[in-house]
Write a protein that holds these residues in place. Structure first.
Motif, PDB file in Angstrom:
ATOM      1  N   SER A 169       0.845  -1.206   0.000  1.00  0.00           N
ATOM      2  CA  SER A 169       0.000   0.000   0.000  1.00  0.00           C
ATOM      3  C   SER A 169       0.875   1.249   0.000  1.00  0.00           C
ATOM      4  N   SER A 170       1.965   1.181  -0.756  1.00  0.00           N
ATOM      5  CA  SER A 170       2.937   2.279  -0.808  1.00  0.00           C
ATOM      6  C   SER A 170       2.597   3.250  -1.930  1.00  0.00           C
ATOM      7  N   PHE A 171       1.323   3.622  -1.989  1.00  0.00           N
ATOM      8  CA  PHE A 171       0.823   4.554  -3.000  1.00  0.00           C
ATOM      9  C   PHE A 171      -0.513   5.080  -2.492  1.00  0.00           C
ATOM     10  N   PRO A 172      -1.016   6.192  -3.024  1.00  0.00           N
ATOM     11  CA  PRO A 172      -2.278   6.736  -2.513  1.00  0.00           C
ATOM     12  C   PRO A 172      -3.448   5.789  -2.778  1.00  0.00           C
ATOM     13  N   SER A 173      -4.242   5.551  -1.773  1.00  0.00           N
ATOM     14  CA  SER A 173      -5.448   4.751  -1.943  1.00  0.00           C
ATOM     15  C   SER A 173      -6.411   5.445  -2.900  1.00  0.00           C
ATOM     16  N   SER A 174      -7.172   4.650  -3.612  1.00  0.00           N
ATOM     17  CA  SER A 174      -8.194   5.211  -4.501  1.00  0.00           C
ATOM     18  C   SER A 174      -9.429   5.673  -3.747  1.00  0.00           C
ATOM     19  N   PHE A 175      -9.514   5.366  -2.454  1.00  0.00           N
ATOM     20  CA  PHE A 175     -10.717   5.624  -1.691  1.00  0.00           C
ATOM     21  C   PHE A 175     -10.478   6.645  -0.589  1.00  0.00           C
ATOM     22  N   HIS A 176     -11.508   7.417  -0.322  1.00  0.00           N
ATOM     23  CA  HIS A 176     -11.492   8.383   0.763  1.00  0.00           C
ATOM     24  C   HIS A 176     -11.053   7.692   2.048  1.00  0.00           C
ATOM     25  N   PRO A 177     -10.087   8.250   2.811  1.00  0.00           N
ATOM     26  CA  PRO A 177      -9.456   9.564   2.667  1.00  0.00           C
ATOM     27  C   PRO A 177      -8.104   9.540   1.948  1.00  0.00           C
ATOM     28  N   ARG A 178      -7.914   8.638   1.005  1.00  0.00           N
ATOM     29  CA  ARG A 178      -6.755   8.586   0.102  1.00  0.00           C
ATOM     30  C   ARG A 178      -5.439   8.354   0.853  1.00  0.00           C
ATOM     31  N   ALA A 179      -5.454   7.420   1.791  1.00  0.00           N
ATOM     32  CA  ALA A 179      -4.267   7.157   2.616  1.00  0.00           C
ATOM     33  C   ALA A 179      -3.151   6.519   1.802  1.00  0.00           C
ATOM     34  N   MET A 180      -1.908   6.758   2.238  1.00  0.00           N
ATOM     35  CA  MET A 180      -0.733   6.099   1.675  1.00  0.00           C
ATOM     36  C   MET A 180       0.148   5.650   2.830  1.00  0.00           C
ATOM     37  N   HIS A 181       0.685   4.438   2.731  1.00  0.00           N
ATOM     38  CA  HIS A 181       1.543   3.888   3.773  1.00  0.00           C
ATOM     39  C   HIS A 181       2.868   3.494   3.118  1.00  0.00           C
ATOM     40  N   ALA A 182       3.819   4.412   3.124  1.00  0.00           N
ATOM     41  CA  ALA A 182       5.080   4.227   2.404  1.00  0.00           C
ATOM     42  C   ALA A 182       5.813   2.985   2.898  1.00  0.00           C
ATOM     43  N   GLY A 183       6.165   2.107   1.970  1.00  0.00           N
ATOM     44  CA  GLY A 183       6.930   0.919   2.296  1.00  0.00           C
ATOM     45  C   GLY A 183       6.145  -0.208   2.922  1.00  0.00           C
ATOM     46  N   ARG A 184       4.826  -0.019   3.165  1.00  0.00           N
ATOM     47  CA  ARG A 184       4.015  -1.015   3.870  1.00  0.00           C
ATOM     48  C   ARG A 184       3.748  -2.227   2.979  1.00  0.00           C
ATOM     49  N   LEU A 185       3.977  -3.403   3.508  1.00  0.00           N
ATOM     50  CA  LEU A 185       3.724  -4.655   2.808  1.00  0.00           C
ATOM     51  C   LEU A 185       2.981  -5.577   3.763  1.00  0.00           C
ATOM     52  N   THR A 186       1.755  -5.962   3.393  1.00  0.00           N
ATOM     53  CA  THR A 186       0.934  -6.834   4.219  1.00  0.00           C
ATOM     54  C   THR A 186       0.974  -8.239   3.641  1.00  0.00           C
ATOM     55  N   VAL A 187       1.371  -9.204   4.450  1.00  0.00           N
ATOM     56  CA  VAL A 187       1.521 -10.581   3.981  1.00  0.00           C
ATOM     57  C   VAL A 187       0.702 -11.515   4.860  1.00  0.00           C
ATOM     58  N   GLU A 188       0.255 -12.607   4.271  1.00  0.00           N
ATOM     59  CA  GLU A 188      -0.355 -13.664   5.066  1.00  0.00           C
ATOM     60  C   GLU A 188       0.715 -14.378   5.876  1.00  0.00           C
ATOM     61  N   ALA A 189       0.372 -14.764   7.090  1.00  0.00           N
ATOM     62  CA  ALA A 189       1.327 -15.444   7.962  1.00  0.00           C
ATOM     63  C   ALA A 189       1.866 -16.715   7.319  1.00  0.00           C
ATOM     64  N   ARG A 190       1.061 -17.353   6.461  1.00  0.00           N
ATOM     65  CA  ARG A 190       1.481 -18.605   5.832  1.00  0.00           C
ATOM     66  C   ARG A 190       2.655 -18.428   4.873  1.00  0.00           C
ATOM     67  N   ILE A 191       2.993 -17.199   4.547  1.00  0.00           N
ATOM     68  CA  ILE A 191       4.097 -16.983   3.624  1.00  0.00           C
ATOM     69  C   ILE A 191       5.417 -17.489   4.204  1.00  0.00           C
TER      70      ILE A 191
END
Length: 572
Positions: A496-518
């Protein structure tokens, strides 16, 4: 074969196929059932992009994304003191597109009468369907809003049904019964055309336009009326377009144009290095970094309000230059490129952070109830894929018009959508709010060909995650050699290291969400490369559907995601 995000929609589509209908009849039946059984995820006044591959014709995109109304100018919204389009409420409503797109698909490619494909949705709306846990949770999340402001929604949805209890929408059933009664015609096609006119200008259009003019509470904490009018409804028609396609390793991938985020999928393929091993830390890192570059280009260049340099964005030379930016470390920057030598321009609010637990936002409804940066699933959208015995294939991603987007129109049993929240209130951007132009949508069905023949249709809900999760699925099939089901079940992730398409257009620089099973080895390797890794639940990322056909043997296959606990693949 059918795969959708809800078992009743899949089974209804299969009933149509077993009754002699084709893939397009089945898709329309499934689409209308999804409006009934997943009203927190889509509705008839939302939108739907459809990719279809007739066995004897060319792949086409049927655009069911409505444009901004004629009165939806940036000046109007700025005069209200806004710097973003609200995430809920009448001001966020685009011209509804889903209903007309389903009608055009049925008219041009189906074989069944309108009454035969609508009877399943009417039956579940009138007699009830088992409420999902997600339906009840979503109602509870906006219960206070319904009780205090959106009282027409409270009349239908409160008290929230317990999981498994039969839930009915008699107003929606009556809407479709009246539509069928008033849709007179001497042929199947004439009846469908009459229904389209009723939606635009008859009792349905009149009810939509009248209700849109009433102010309602939105995410600003104030009441606003919609810019949508009867003239906007009367002037809209779903239309066909050529797909954007990209050839990769013997496959041809087809997507909707840059009014959607679909070409992001293709750019990610173009950015992949040659010869890297599937499911290694290097594989994951390369995919994540490529996604960041493609999404940065989406922000700078994609949209219906500008001239999109798509040929260069997908060219080998451009992506060779872009790929050179990827090294062994995670980037925390938004780095759009310069196709055709142009200077990129980004919105003024690309890094606004959101608090996903903000109670005030939840009490007023969220933008899209999608997967948040913390990996929690709150629902979002639907998807369906169908392939019939003749080889006709279709993929569609219906969304919008969910009941937490706008108050229910009591005479009709459904609300308006909120897709305008994706457009920026800033001039000169390809996704600037512009009357008559489509807001850039995240909805992104996919279709894959081999040697010019459609072999696979697939897609997923998930907002900005759609073209990440879908790509991971496709590569698991194409590179990993996995079956459809194994590819869907493989551990998934998104950044999610880019502006969200949805209000309120949040960006989380460098954020990577993974499933624990990875696995801990992959997680540690990604953190060593500088990724801000958040470990989510083991089955939390994705809600994929897929169907496939082997052109040599004619054998059909399908798979559905267990993550949502409602997806269902069926065939015979």
């Amino acid at each position: 074969m059918v795969s959708t995000t809800h078992w009743l929609a899949s089974q209804s589509a299969m009933a149509v196929l077993e009754d002699g209908g084709n893939a397009y009849d089945a898709a329309v039946a499934a689409g209308f059932v999804l409006h009934v059984v997943q009203p927190h995820l889509n509705g008839p006044a939302g939108e739907v992009p459809i990719i279809l591959a007739p066995v004897s014709g060319q792949v086409r995109v049927l655009c069911g994304q409505g444009p901004a109304p004629g009165g939806a100018t940036m000046g109007h919204y700025r005069s209200l003191g806004l710097d973003l389009v609200p995430g809920t409420g009448p001001l966020a409503a685009a011209v509804p597109g889903a209903f007309d797109a389903w009608m055009v698909l049925l008219r041009d490619h189906g074989t069944k009468p309108l009454a035969e494909v609508l009877k399943y949705a009417i039956g579940y709306a009138e007699h009830g369907h088992p409420a999902s846990a997600g339906l009840g949770r979503t109602i509870e999340a906006v219960r206070e809003l319904f009780e205090t402001e959106w009282t027409t929604s409270a009349e239908l949805y409160l008290p929230a049904p317990r999981p498994g209890a039969l839930f009915r929408n008699p107003a929606l059933a009556q809407t479709w019964r009246t539509l069928l009664r008033e849709s007179a015609g001497t042929s199947r096609e004439a009846v469908i055309e009459a229904a389209r006119r009723i939606w635009r200008e008859g009792f349905i259009g009149e009810a939509i336009a009248g209700f849109a003019a009433k102010p309602a509470m939105d995410t600003t904490g104030r009441r606003h009326a919609s810019a949508l009018t009867g003239d906007d409804l009367a002037g809209y028609e779903a239309h066909y377009e050529s797909p954007v396609s990209y050839d990769w390793n013997g496959w041809t991938l087809c997507k909707a144009g840059p009014w959607s985020q679909g070409p992001v999928f293709l750019q990610q393929l173009a950015l992949l290095p040659d010869g890297f091993a599937y499911d290694t830390p290097d594989y994951l890192h390369s995919l994540v970094e490529g996604t960041k570059l493609a999404m940065a280009d989406r922000e700078a260049w994609y949209g219906d309000a500008g001239d999109v340099p798509l040929a260069d964005l997908l060219s080998r030379s451009y992506n060779d230059r872009r790929r050179a930016l990827i090294d062994g470390k995670a980037s925390h920057e938004l780095r759009p490129g310069s196709p055709e030598g142009r200077t990129p321009r980004l919105p003024d609010q690309p890094s606004r952070e959101s608090k996903t637990g903000d109670a005030s936002r939840h009490s007023l409804g969220a933008g899209e109830p999608t997967v948040s940066s913390d990996g929690l699933t709150r629902g979002d959208t639907c998807h369906l894929d169908v392939v019939d015995r003749w080889g006709n294939m279709v993929a569609a991603t219906p969304s919008g018009g969910w009941f937490q987007s706008n108050p229910v129109i009591p005479a009709l049993g459904f609300p308006l959508g909120t897709r305008l929240q994706m457009a920026w209130l800033q001039p000169g951007l390809p996704n600037s709010l512009t009357p008559g132009r489509r807001p850039r949508t995240t909805l992104s069905p996919s279709l894959a060909l081999r040697d010019g023949t459609a072999v696979m249709a697939f897609g997923t809900p998930g907002g900005d995650q759609q073209d990440q999760w879908s790509l991971h699925f496709f590569l698991a099939v194409a590179l990993g050699g996995l079956s459809l089901q194994a590819a869907i079940d493989a551990p998934n992730w998104h950044n999610s290291s880019f502006p969200s398409s949805f209000h309120p257009r949040a960006m989380h620089a460098g954020r990577l969400t993974v499933e624990a099973r990875i696995g801990e080895a992959h997680i540690s390797a990604l953190r060593e490369r500088g990724h801000d890794v958040k470990v989510a639940g083991p089955w939390s990322q994705g809600r994929l559907c897929a169907v496939a056909r082997d052109p040599q043997s004619g054998v059909l296959s399908a798979a559905a995601d267990s993550r949502g606990m409602q997806g269902y693949a069926v065939g015979r």
